[in-house]
Design an enzyme around this catalytic site. Structure first.
Site, PDB file in Angstrom:
ATOM      1  N   HIS A 304       8.087  -0.969  -3.556  1.00 41.10           N
ATOM      2  CA  HIS A 304       7.074   0.030  -3.181  1.00 41.10           C
ATOM      3  C   HIS A 304       7.001   1.159  -4.221  1.00 41.10           C
ATOM      4  O   HIS A 304       6.038   1.244  -4.954  1.00 41.10           O
ATOM      5  CB  HIS A 304       7.284   0.603  -1.770  1.00 41.10           C
ATOM      6  N   ASP A 355       5.689  -9.206   1.503  1.00 41.08           N
ATOM      7  CA  ASP A 355       6.404  -8.270   2.374  1.00 41.08           C
ATOM      8  C   ASP A 355       6.313  -8.618   3.860  1.00 41.08           C
ATOM      9  O   ASP A 355       7.024  -9.496   4.330  1.00 41.08           O
ATOM     10  CB  ASP A 355       5.877  -6.849   2.069  1.00 41.08           C
TER      11      ASP A 355
END
Ligand SMILES: [Zn+2]
Length: 502
Positions: A304, A355
């Site tokens: 991220h 993810d």
């Protein structure tokens, strides 16, 4: 030797025609030659197909596939966010048996295979029984996930998560007890045990699933459905986040990884609250903490890395670490936008992950990396050109080289991911395994594309349905858009969802 002969092939930034990809019996690429030069090789013609290197999904939580479609609403009328979503995710995570973890993982991995992914980095944090007690084999669930990857025919880096606490000065959330190993010695002992067992084929208590698989498969084919090729599974470490792992524990995990040359993945700065808690505890932001404690290196991938300053990005660049962006999840959870333009400008490589699996389509993640910035900056082609953004070396402006933006985004989905998780492959060249996928050049989404505009057409416009064949180590796992064990995997997953939610 086998020679795959597609209409177009994408090799190191260039689309070429009339070429053959020649592999040995072990599934390694020997050479890429003019198709006219083939002699004794067994020829597999792929008319109206484009052949591209398999994609690498660098960040996955496979079990979260069970949540799809079940969190797209406000919970109890409150403002919904990453944190309310997390509570819903935990309510599923606390109910899965080892066999459920296998079935959910196989479903996620199957969808990855169908979308042209040939290797995955699985950030695995379910360790214990639902009540928090360790299983007799503390790696039972990790092995179920590895077995799922092998049965589907994906290479898998099992990134074993270290999770010590709920947060700085926060009591343990009972829903996190399946993840927590509060003592770093126990974590490292379990990690070493997993490392030694994954070197040999994983056999777990739920081996009955394999028998079912073989039965399902044998109706059509005499070979085993498992694609047990070399280097299909290996281990890395994943300290969950600075919130979940205190500094002393973190240093031990990263020290071990450096000593044993393991890849290190960590969630970093996904949410503003994580950054402010880190500043409160250490007086530094997560990136500043990791950098000043000398924990960043070329082995490190920050997942991220959204809420960061330009100064932090400049110092991050000095370490050789890379970033994993997960744009479809980041938009789904309202995390924010990865400042990919700044990372690229500082020479930092970016890889991609699906993810939470709201969607599994790494090409969608690739285009969103660019599209989120277009919406933010009111510009187009934000990520084109400049810097040294990829792991690739020496892409020249050769004839038939696609525009640099498409190359850059496709590199994020391939060679950068391979470096991040330590996978072989990511590009088609001699000495690499034959991991690749093909696209139907007559699929309506990309029909009319020439060799000059094929790659941008693929990156910006191709859906998963245009992908027809997927091959790992020279062995087909997907043929004509259908996976070898697709029906059985979907059937088992349907039954799991019914059990979980109805
Ligand atoms: Zn994650």
């Amino acid at each position: 030797m086998i020679a795959w002969v597609p209409e177009l092939i994408y090799v190191r930034g260039i689309c070429e025609s009339n070429k053959a990809l020649v592999c040995d019996a072990a599934g390694m690429i020997l050479k890429i030659v003019d198709a006219d030069e083939l002699t004794v090789e067994k020829r597999v013609n792929l008319p109206r197909r484009a052949l591209l290197p398999g994609m690498v999904n660098a960040h996955s939580h496979a079990f979260q596939r069970v949540l799809r479609g079940r969190t797209e609403h406000r919970s109890s009328g409150r403002r919904d966010s990453f944190w309310t979503w997390r509570e819903m995710m935990y309510s599923a995570a606390t109910r899965l048996s080892p066999e459920d973890v296998y079935d959910a993982s196989r479903m996620a991995f199957l969808e990855m295979a169908l979308s042209g992914i040939t290797a995955v980095g699985e950030f695995h944090y379910l360790h214990h029984a639902p009540d928090g007690t360790p299983y007799d084999d503390p790696n039972l669930l990790a092995k179920e996930v590895v077995r799922a990857g092998r049965d589907v025919g994906l290479r898998i880096a099992l990134l074993r998560v270290a999770y010590a606490r709920s947060g700085f000065q926060i009591d343990v959330n009972p829903k996190q007890t399946r993840f927590i190993e509060s003592d770093s010695e126990i974590y490292l002992k379990n990690l070493e045990s997993l490392m030694s067992s994954v070197r040999s084929p994983v056999v777990s208590e739920a081996a009955s699933g394999n028998a079912r698989l073989r039965r399902a498969h044998s109706e059509n084919d005499n070979s085993t459905p498992e694609v047990c090729v070399p280097n299909t599974a290996w281990i890395g470490v994943a300290p969950h986040s600075v919130r979940a792992v205190p500094l002393s524990y973190l240093k031990q995990v990263i020290g071990f990884a450096n000593k044993h040359h393991l890849k290190i993945h960590m969630h970093v700065a996904e949410q503003p609250a994580e950054v402010s808690a880190c500043v409160e505890e250490y007086g530094r932001t997560p990136i500043a903490l990791l950098q000043t404690e000398e924990l960043l290196s070329e082995r490190f991938t920050a997942v991220h890395a959204i809420h960061v300053t330009s100064k932090a990005i400049a110092s991050f660049a000095q370490t050789g670490a890379m970033v994993c962006a997960c744009p479809t999840t980041e938009r789904n959870l309202g995390d924010g936008v990865v400042p990919a333009n700044e990372y690229f400008a500082n020479g930092i490589a970016i890889c991609l992950g699906t993810d939470s699996h709201t969607q599994i389509d790494l090409l969608e993640d690739a285009r969103e990396l660019e599209y989120h910035l277009r919406l933010q900056k009111l510009e187009r082609a934000v990520l084109e050109g400049g810097g040294s953004p990829t792991v690739r070396e020496g892409v020249s402006a050769a004839t038939h080289a696609p525009p640099s933006l498409a190359i850059r985004l496709f590199d994020c989905a391939t060679i950068n991911g391979a470096r991040s998780i330590g996978a072989p492959g990511g590009s088609l060249e001699a000495g690499m395994p034959a991991d690749f996928f093909t696209l139907d050049l007559d699929d309506p989404s990309i029909a009319g594309a020439s060799r000059d505009d094929l790659l941008p057409a693929v990156v910006f416009s191709a859906p998963r349905a245009a992908i027809r064949e997927v091959v790992v180590s020279g062995k087909p796992t997907v043929s004509e858009g259908q996976h070898l064990i697709q029906d059985e995997v979907v059937e088992r997953f349907n039954a799991l969802q019914k059990r979980l939610w109805e």
